[in-house]
Write a protein that holds these residues in place. Structure first.
Motif, PDB file in Angstrom:
ATOM      1  N   ALA A 116       0.844  -1.192   0.000  1.00  0.00           N
ATOM      2  CA  ALA A 116       0.000   0.000   0.000  1.00  0.00           C
ATOM      3  C   ALA A 116       0.881   1.244   0.000  1.00  0.00           C
ATOM      4  O   ALA A 116       1.805   1.357   0.807  1.00  0.00           O
ATOM      5  CB  ALA A 116      -0.907   0.005   1.222  1.00  0.00           C
ATOM      6  N   VAL A 117       0.599   2.182  -0.895  1.00  0.00           N
ATOM      7  CA  VAL A 117       1.326   3.452  -0.942  1.00  0.00           C
ATOM      8  C   VAL A 117       0.304   4.590  -1.090  1.00  0.00           C
ATOM      9  O   VAL A 117       0.311   5.322  -2.078  1.00  0.00           O
ATOM     10  CB  VAL A 117       2.372   3.485  -2.085  1.00  0.00           C
ATOM     11  CG1 VAL A 117       3.607   2.685  -1.715  1.00  0.00           C
ATOM     12  CG2 VAL A 117       1.776   2.959  -3.404  1.00  0.00           C
ATOM     13  N   PRO A 118      -0.600   4.738  -0.112  1.00  0.00           N
ATOM     14  CA  PRO A 118      -1.648   5.753  -0.229  1.00  0.00           C
ATOM     15  C   PRO A 118      -1.093   7.156  -0.025  1.00  0.00           C
ATOM     16  O   PRO A 118      -0.009   7.337   0.540  1.00  0.00           O
ATOM     17  CB  PRO A 118      -2.610   5.379   0.903  1.00  0.00           C
ATOM     18  CG  PRO A 118      -1.729   4.773   1.939  1.00  0.00           C
ATOM     19  CD  PRO A 118      -0.672   4.019   1.182  1.00  0.00           C
ATOM     20  N   ASP A 178     -10.180  15.124   3.405  1.00  0.00           N
ATOM     21  CA  ASP A 178     -10.280  14.041   4.374  1.00  0.00           C
ATOM     22  C   ASP A 178      -9.967  12.702   3.714  1.00  0.00           C
ATOM     23  O   ASP A 178     -10.345  12.448   2.574  1.00  0.00           O
ATOM     24  CB  ASP A 178     -11.689  13.980   4.972  1.00  0.00           C
ATOM     25  CG  ASP A 178     -12.025  15.239   5.759  1.00  0.00           C
ATOM     26  OD1 ASP A 178     -11.103  15.806   6.367  1.00  0.00           O
ATOM     27  OD2 ASP A 178     -13.204  15.642   5.750  1.00  0.00           O
ATOM     28  N   GLY A 179      -9.308  11.832   4.463  1.00  0.00           N
ATOM     29  CA  GLY A 179      -9.107  10.466   4.013  1.00  0.00           C
ATOM     30  C   GLY A 179      -7.944  10.299   3.053  1.00  0.00           C
ATOM     31  O   GLY A 179      -7.341  11.257   2.557  1.00  0.00           O
ATOM     32  N   PHE A 180      -7.614   9.032   2.808  1.00  0.00           N
ATOM     33  CA  PHE A 180      -6.509   8.675   1.927  1.00  0.00           C
ATOM     34  C   PHE A 180      -7.012   8.346   0.528  1.00  0.00           C
ATOM     35  O   PHE A 180      -8.133   7.869   0.349  1.00  0.00           O
ATOM     36  CB  PHE A 180      -5.781   7.443   2.468  1.00  0.00           C
ATOM     37  CG  PHE A 180      -4.966   7.697   3.710  1.00  0.00           C
ATOM     38  CD1 PHE A 180      -3.650   8.124   3.614  1.00  0.00           C
ATOM     39  CD2 PHE A 180      -5.509   7.503   4.967  1.00  0.00           C
ATOM     40  CE1 PHE A 180      -2.902   8.353   4.744  1.00  0.00           C
ATOM     41  CE2 PHE A 180      -4.761   7.731   6.103  1.00  0.00           C
ATOM     42  CZ  PHE A 180      -3.451   8.157   5.997  1.00  0.00           C
ATOM     43  N   VAL A 181      -6.151   8.586  -0.447  1.00  0.00           N
ATOM     44  CA  VAL A 181      -6.377   8.100  -1.803  1.00  0.00           C
ATOM     45  C   VAL A 181      -5.626   6.779  -1.918  1.00  0.00           C
ATOM     46  O   VAL A 181      -4.396   6.753  -1.806  1.00  0.00           O
ATOM     47  CB  VAL A 181      -5.858   9.094  -2.855  1.00  0.00           C
ATOM     48  CG1 VAL A 181      -6.056   8.526  -4.259  1.00  0.00           C
ATOM     49  CG2 VAL A 181      -6.558  10.435  -2.714  1.00  0.00           C
ATOM     50  N   PRO A 182      -6.327   5.645  -2.077  1.00  0.00           N
ATOM     51  CA  PRO A 182      -5.626   4.357  -2.096  1.00  0.00           C
ATOM     52  C   PRO A 182      -4.774   4.197  -3.352  1.00  0.00           C
ATOM     53  O   PRO A 182      -5.213   4.517  -4.458  1.00  0.00           O
ATOM     54  CB  PRO A 182      -6.763   3.324  -2.077  1.00  0.00           C
ATOM     55  CG  PRO A 182      -8.022   4.085  -1.835  1.00  0.00           C
ATOM     56  CD  PRO A 182      -7.770   5.491  -2.231  1.00  0.00           C
ATOM     57  N   ARG A 183      -3.554   3.704  -3.180  1.00  0.00           N
ATOM     58  CA  ARG A 183      -2.682   3.322  -4.301  1.00  0.00           C
ATOM     59  C   ARG A 183      -1.893   2.104  -3.867  1.00  0.00           C
ATOM     60  O   ARG A 183      -1.571   1.946  -2.686  1.00  0.00           O
ATOM     61  CB  ARG A 183      -1.727   4.454  -4.706  1.00  0.00           C
ATOM     62  CG  ARG A 183      -2.398   5.603  -5.426  1.00  0.00           C
ATOM     63  CD  ARG A 183      -1.402   6.652  -5.878  1.00  0.00           C
ATOM     64  NE  ARG A 183      -0.569   6.202  -6.969  1.00  0.00           N
ATOM     65  CZ  ARG A 183       0.736   5.908  -6.880  1.00  0.00           C
ATOM     66  NH1 ARG A 183       1.369   5.999  -5.721  1.00  0.00           N
ATOM     67  NH2 ARG A 183       1.424   5.525  -7.923  1.00  0.00           N
ATOM     68  N   THR A 214       3.372   4.869   3.221  1.00  0.00           N
ATOM     69  CA  THR A 214       3.569   3.489   2.800  1.00  0.00           C
ATOM     70  C   THR A 214       3.105   2.560   3.910  1.00  0.00           C
ATOM     71  O   THR A 214       3.226   2.884   5.100  1.00  0.00           O
ATOM     72  CB  THR A 214       5.048   3.202   2.459  1.00  0.00           C
ATOM     73  OG1 THR A 214       5.171   1.853   2.001  1.00  0.00           O
ATOM     74  CG2 THR A 214       5.938   3.392   3.674  1.00  0.00           C
ATOM     75  N   GLY A 215       2.536   1.431   3.526  1.00  0.00           N
ATOM     76  CA  GLY A 215       2.098   0.460   4.516  1.00  0.00           C
ATOM     77  C   GLY A 215       3.278  -0.224   5.189  1.00  0.00           C
ATOM     78  O   GLY A 215       4.290  -0.512   4.537  1.00  0.00           O
ATOM     79  N   VAL A 216       3.156  -0.488   6.486  1.00  0.00           N
ATOM     80  CA  VAL A 216       4.219  -1.196   7.195  1.00  0.00           C
ATOM     81  C   VAL A 216       4.250  -2.661   6.774  1.00  0.00           C
ATOM     82  O   VAL A 216       5.313  -3.258   6.617  1.00  0.00           O
ATOM     83  CB  VAL A 216       4.022  -1.073   8.723  1.00  0.00           C
ATOM     84  CG1 VAL A 216       5.059  -1.890   9.478  1.00  0.00           C
ATOM     85  CG2 VAL A 216       4.086   0.396   9.150  1.00  0.00           C
ATOM     86  N   GLN A 217       3.069  -3.263   6.587  1.00  0.00           N
ATOM     87  CA  GLN A 217       2.988  -4.671   6.213  1.00  0.00           C
ATOM     88  C   GLN A 217       2.606  -4.813   4.741  1.00  0.00           C
ATOM     89  O   GLN A 217       1.966  -3.941   4.161  1.00  0.00           O
ATOM     90  CB  GLN A 217       1.954  -5.395   7.086  1.00  0.00           C
ATOM     91  CG  GLN A 217       2.094  -5.159   8.575  1.00  0.00           C
ATOM     92  CD  GLN A 217       3.451  -5.552   9.126  1.00  0.00           C
ATOM     93  OE1 GLN A 217       4.186  -6.336   8.524  1.00  0.00           O
ATOM     94  NE2 GLN A 217       3.798  -4.997  10.278  1.00  0.00           N
ATOM     95  N   LEU A 218       2.999  -5.941   4.149  1.00  0.00           N
ATOM     96  CA  LEU A 218       2.609  -6.248   2.784  1.00  0.00           C
ATOM     97  C   LEU A 218       1.174  -6.781   2.766  1.00  0.00           C
ATOM     98  O   LEU A 218       0.687  -7.334   3.756  1.00  0.00           O
ATOM     99  CB  LEU A 218       3.558  -7.284   2.175  1.00  0.00           C
ATOM    100  CG  LEU A 218       5.016  -6.847   2.023  1.00  0.00           C
ATOM    101  CD1 LEU A 218       5.837  -7.999   1.450  1.00  0.00           C
ATOM    102  CD2 LEU A 218       5.135  -5.617   1.132  1.00  0.00           C
ATOM    103  N   LEU A 219       0.516  -6.615   1.630  1.00  0.00           N
ATOM    104  CA  LEU A 219      -0.856  -7.087   1.465  1.00  0.00           C
ATOM    105  C   LEU A 219      -0.862  -8.379   0.658  1.00  0.00           C
ATOM    106  O   LEU A 219       0.001  -8.604  -0.200  1.00  0.00           O
ATOM    107  CB  LEU A 219      -1.690  -6.032   0.745  1.00  0.00           C
ATOM    108  CG  LEU A 219      -1.748  -4.647   1.400  1.00  0.00           C
ATOM    109  CD1 LEU A 219      -2.548  -3.693   0.522  1.00  0.00           C
ATOM    110  CD2 LEU A 219      -2.358  -4.725   2.788  1.00  0.00           C
ATOM    111  N   GLY A 220      -1.870  -9.223   0.932  1.00  0.00           N
ATOM    112  CA  GLY A 220      -1.987 -10.458   0.179  1.00  0.00           C
ATOM    113  C   GLY A 220      -2.463 -10.229  -1.239  1.00  0.00           C
ATOM    114  O   GLY A 220      -2.139 -10.985  -2.149  1.00  0.00           O
TER     115      GLY A 220
END
Length: 397
Positions: A2-4, A11-16, A43-49
Motif C-alpha cells: 500500500a502506498v496511499p 479528508d481520508g486517503f487516496v488508495p494506491r 507506505t504500509g508497514v505490512q505487505l498485502l496479500g
C-alpha cells in the motif's frame, strides 16, 4: 504494497498500490512526484496479500509480517496538548529516540518533522496467522509505550496491521516549513523471533465500565433489533463517551469527528442515512473503513465481537416494551423517503398488541406524514401493520 497519499485540506486517503512485478524504483519515483505536487505520501508497514476490493486495505488484507514499527510524536504544533494517558509527549526528537535505548537498533530511524518513526525490518517475510500477527504488532507497540511511560512520556498506540507511515524522501505538509521526511540513522535487519522474545506477556484487558445502551424497541428478530437500535441510537451516544469529539456538523446528517488524543482534524465522518461511520485514521480503537453503529459499539465495548454487542442490545427487549418515540424516529428518519410506508407498517406491528395501540399509532402516522407520506396512505399502512400482526398472533388453546 500500500502506498496511499492524502491531499492537504481533504479528508481520508487516496488508495494506491504497488504490485510485486513493478520496479520498486519506478514506484518510489511516482511517490516522490505525488509528494512534490502537494500530497502527503505514506507506505504500509505490512505487505498485502492482494489489492483490496475497497479502500486502502485493513488488517484482514495483510499477508504475515514484514516489519515492526512505532510512531513517536514530540511536543509542538499539530499535536494535542493532552493525551489519553495524561502524560506529555517527549519534548524533542532526542528524547523520543531515547525511549528506544536498550532495544535492538532500528533498521531505519526516520525524522518526520513532528517526531520519529522507527522501523525494525525483518531479514525475511514472516508467514504469521492474523491472530498472532495482531498480538505481536500490538505487543511491540505496548513495549515501547511502557518504556515511554517509565520516562514520564506518552506514545500513541500505533500497533495495528493496517498502519501506514510517512515515506522517507517526501514532504510533510502538516507542519509549517514543510519538513522533508528523512532517514537519520540505519541499522541491521532482524528476525521475528529476536523481536518477539522481547515482548512481555500481555495482561488481560481491564473491564470497561458498562456503557448506557438504549434497548431496541419491539421485534426479536436479529435484523429488526439491529435496525431499531441503530435508528434510536445517535452517533454522539456511541462516540463521545469514548473520547471522540464532533468537529463539524453540516446539519444534514453528516458529522466530522476527531479521535481521542487529537484536538483537530477529521478522523472519521458519520452519516445518518445510511447510518455508517467512515474511519480514516488507524490511531484509534476503531478499524479503518466503513462501520455500522453495531460495529462501532462492538469495537468500543466488546473487543470487536459483534455477537456479544448484539446480545447486550437485545437483552433488555422483553422488559422494555416498545419505544414509541424511537419507532416514530425510525419511521421518519430510518431510511429513504420512498420506503416510509414500509417502515410504518413494520412499526405498527410492534405496537399491535398494546392496549392503547389506537393512541400510539397516531404518533407513528404523524411521523410518516412529516416525512412526506400522504395522510390517507399513512393511515392505510398503519392499519395494514396492525392487522398483519393480529393475523400472525398465536391462537390460544
Amino acid at each position: 504494497m500500500a502506498v496511499p497519499y492524502r491531499v492537504a485540506g481533504r479528508d481520508g486517503f487516496v488508495p494506491r498500490f504497488a504490485s510485486p512485478d513493478v520496479d520498486v524504483e519506478d514506484v518510489a519515483a511516482r511517490c516522490i512526484r505525488i509528494a512534490a505536487a502537494g500530497a502527503d505520501q505514506y507506505t504500509g508497514v505490512q505487505l498485502l496479500g492482494a489489492i483490496p476490493a475497497r479502500g486502502r486495505g485493513g488488517a484482514a488484507d495483510t499477508a504475515g509480517l514484514s516489519a515492526l514499527a512505532v510512531d513517536v510524536d514530540v511536543e509542538g504544533d499539530g499535536h494535542a496538548a493532552t493525551t489519553d494517558t495524561g502524560l506529555p509527549l517527549p519534548p524533542s526528537q532526542e528524547a523520543a529516540v531515547g525511549i528506544l535505548a536498550g532495544l535492538p537498533d532500528p533498521t531505519y530511524l526516520v525524522a518526520t518533522g513532528g517526531g520519529v518513526h522507527a522501523w525494525w525490518i525483518f531479514n525475511r517475510h514472516a508467514a504469521v496467522d492474523l491472530v498472532d500477527a495482531k498480538r505481536i504488532v500490538r505487543g511491540w507497540s505496548d513495549l515501547v509505550r511502557g518504556r515511554a511511560h517509565g520516562l514520564g512520556w506518552h506514545v500513541d498506540q500505533t500497533g495495528d496491521l493496517a498502519r501506514v507511515l510517512r515515506l522517507p524522501g517526501t514532504i510533510n505538509y502538516k507542519y509549517p516549513g514543510r519538513p522533508v521526511v528523512e532517514i537519520v540513522a540505519s541499522g541491521p535487519r532482524h528476525s521475528l523471533d529476536e523481536l518477539a522474545s522481547l515482548i512481555p506477556a500481555q495482561e488481560p484487558e481491564p473491564e470497561r465500565s458498562t456503557a448506557f445502551v438504549r434497548p431496541a424497541s419491539g421485534g426479536a428478530d436479529a435484523a429488526e433489533v439491529t435496525a431499531r437500535w441503530s435508528a434510536e441510537t445517535d452517533w454522539a451516544t456511541l462516540l463521545e463517551p469514548a473520547g471522540w469529539t464532533c468537529s463539524r456538523d453540516n446539519c444534514h446528517g453528516e458529522r466530522h469527528w476527531t479521535r481521542p488524543g487529537k484536538t483537530s482534524g477529521t478522523s472519521a465522518v458519520s452519516h445518518d442515512d445510511p447510518p455508517v461511520l467512515h474511519v480514516f485514521t488507524s490511531g484509534s480503537e476503531l478499524p479503518v473503513g466503513t462501520s455500522t453503529k453495531l460495529d462501532v459499539y462492538a469495537g468500543l465495548h466488546h473487543g470487536g465481537d459483534v455477537r456479544a454487542a448484539w446480545h447486550t442490545i437485545a437483552s433488555l427487549l422483553a422488559a422494555a416494551g416498545p419505544n414509541v418515540a424511537g419507532l416514530a424516529r425510525f419511521v421518519a428518519d430510518g431510511g429513504p423517503a420512498e420506503r416510509t410506508g414500509g417502515r410504518l407498517v413494520w412499526a405498527a406491528r410492534q405496537i399491535a398488541t398494546e392496549a392503547d395501540r389506537n393512541i400510539l399509532i397516531r404518533q407513528l402516522i404523524r411521523a410518516a406524514v412529516d416525512r412526506g407520506l400522504p395522510l390517507d396512505t399513512a393511515a392505510r399502512a398503519a392499519v395494514r401493520g396492525l392487522r398483519s400482526q393480529e393475523r400472525t398472533a398465536p391462537v390460544g388453546h
